[in-house]
Motif scaffolding. Structure first.
Motif, PDB file in Angstrom:
ATOM      1  N   GLU A  30       0.828  -1.209   0.000  1.00  0.00           N
ATOM      2  CA  GLU A  30       0.000   0.000   0.000  1.00  0.00           C
ATOM      3  C   GLU A  30       0.865   1.262   0.000  1.00  0.00           C
ATOM      4  OE1 GLU A  30      -3.044   0.163  -0.650  1.00  0.00           O
ATOM      5  OE2 GLU A  30      -3.621  -1.936  -0.410  1.00  0.00           O
ATOM      6  N   LEU A  31       1.985   1.225   0.724  1.00  0.00           N
ATOM      7  CA  LEU A  31       2.891   2.381   0.696  1.00  0.00           C
ATOM      8  C   LEU A  31       3.483   2.579  -0.696  1.00  0.00           C
ATOM      9  CD1 LEU A  31       4.700   1.977   4.138  1.00  0.00           C
ATOM     10  CD2 LEU A  31       3.365   3.970   3.397  1.00  0.00           C
ATOM     11  N   ALA A  32       3.825   1.473  -1.337  1.00  0.00           N
ATOM     12  CA  ALA A  32       4.367   1.581  -2.698  1.00  0.00           C
ATOM     13  C   ALA A  32       3.307   2.097  -3.663  1.00  0.00           C
ATOM     14  CB  ALA A  32       4.893   0.216  -3.159  1.00  0.00           C
ATOM     15  N   ALA A  33       2.081   1.573  -3.543  1.00  0.00           N
ATOM     16  CA  ALA A  33       0.997   2.005  -4.444  1.00  0.00           C
ATOM     17  C   ALA A  33       0.664   3.478  -4.250  1.00  0.00           C
ATOM     18  CB  ALA A  33      -0.246   1.156  -4.192  1.00  0.00           C
ATOM     19  N   ALA A  34       0.838   3.974  -3.021  1.00  0.00           N
ATOM     20  CA  ALA A  34       0.548   5.383  -2.725  1.00  0.00           C
ATOM     21  C   ALA A  34       1.791   6.254  -2.885  1.00  0.00           C
ATOM     22  CB  ALA A  34       0.010   5.508  -1.305  1.00  0.00           C
ATOM     23  N   ARG A  35       2.846   5.688  -3.442  1.00  0.00           N
ATOM     24  CA  ARG A  35       4.115   6.406  -3.653  1.00  0.00           C
ATOM     25  C   ARG A  35       4.632   7.035  -2.359  1.00  0.00           C
ATOM     26  NH1 ARG A  35       5.320   6.777  -8.989  1.00  0.00           N
ATOM     27  NH2 ARG A  35       3.644   6.365 -10.483  1.00  0.00           N
ATOM     28  N   GLY A  36       4.505   6.270  -1.276  1.00  0.00           N
ATOM     29  CA  GLY A  36       5.036   6.705  -0.001  1.00  0.00           C
ATOM     30  C   GLY A  36       4.145   7.626   0.801  1.00  0.00           C
ATOM     31  N   ASP A  37       2.963   7.919   0.299  1.00  0.00           N
ATOM     32  CA  ASP A  37       2.037   8.808   1.010  1.00  0.00           C
ATOM     33  C   ASP A  37       1.297   7.994   2.077  1.00  0.00           C
ATOM     34  OD1 ASP A  37       0.161  10.557   1.950  1.00  0.00           O
ATOM     35  OD2 ASP A  37      -0.683  11.068  -0.012  1.00  0.00           O
TER      36      ASP A  37
END
Length: 202
Positions: A120-127
């Motif tokens: 999920e962190l990767a999919a949200a580009r760290g957001d």
């Protein structure tokens, strides 16, 4: 946050006389409200020795090994229930957020949760503001399913009355007799497959 602490569960290894082999020993006893310092190992050993004082069979010989045990571990059988697994920039996973010892699939649950959180962190580009709600939504049902499997472990492993101990021992014999092992497998499988994992992009 609710942490249910039901029983003490010390473990240590003992060496079989004349063989050079070691065997792990796990002792579980009913001790509601027991307070202890996690750093005071000597006191923890005293608690175990006192809990099993006067017991028969092989217990005295095993308890004799407690004071000198170098790999002694003492803790409660606990279930952690939290309203939220994340706050601000902090996310909990595995036992820290929804632990369920003795049958709660702790290691597997932690690995699955780590995969979901990283994905999920990767999919949200760290957001984290976008990733954390998805992590909670994805993992909560799975965590609860694992906790249901372990929900009665403390009361089952450490019954209070002699009658309850006899019933527990009978249940052990029945559940480990051939076909009925499948019932336990089904419960674990149901919890393990209660989550559908996304194929996160690399």
């Amino acid at each position: 946050m609710e942490v249910t602490r039901e029983r003490g569960a010390p473990r240590w290894g003992s060496r079989a006389p004349g063989t050079g082999a070691t065997a792990g020993v796990m002792c579980v006893f009913h001790a509601p409200g027991l307070e202890f310092d996690h750093r005071d190992v000597a006191r923890q050993k005293e608690i175990v020795t006192a809990a099993y004082a006067g017991a028969g069979w092989e217990v005295p010989r095993r308890i004799e090994a407690v004071p000198g045990a170098s790999d002694f571990y003492f803790d409660s059988i606990s279930i952690v229930r939290m309203d939220h697994y994340t706050t601000g920039r902090i996310a909990l996973l595995g036992d820290a957020g929804y632990g369920a010892t003795c049958g709660g699939m702790g290691a597997g649950m932690a690995v699955v949760a780590a995969y979901v959180l990283a994905g999920e962190l990767a999919a949200a580009r760290g957001d984290d503001r976008a990733a954390f709600p998805e992590y909670e939504r994805t993992i909560r049902g799975f965590a609860k399913a694992c906790q249901r499997v372990a929900g009665n472990a403390g009361s089952f492993l450490a019954p209070v009355t002699r009658g309850a101990i006899l019933r527990r021992n009978l249940a052990y014999r029945v559940l480990t007799a051939g076909p009925l092992m499948g019932v336990l497998d089904k419960l674990s499988t149901k919890a393990a497959t209660s989550i559908t994992l996304k194929d996160y992009a690399a």
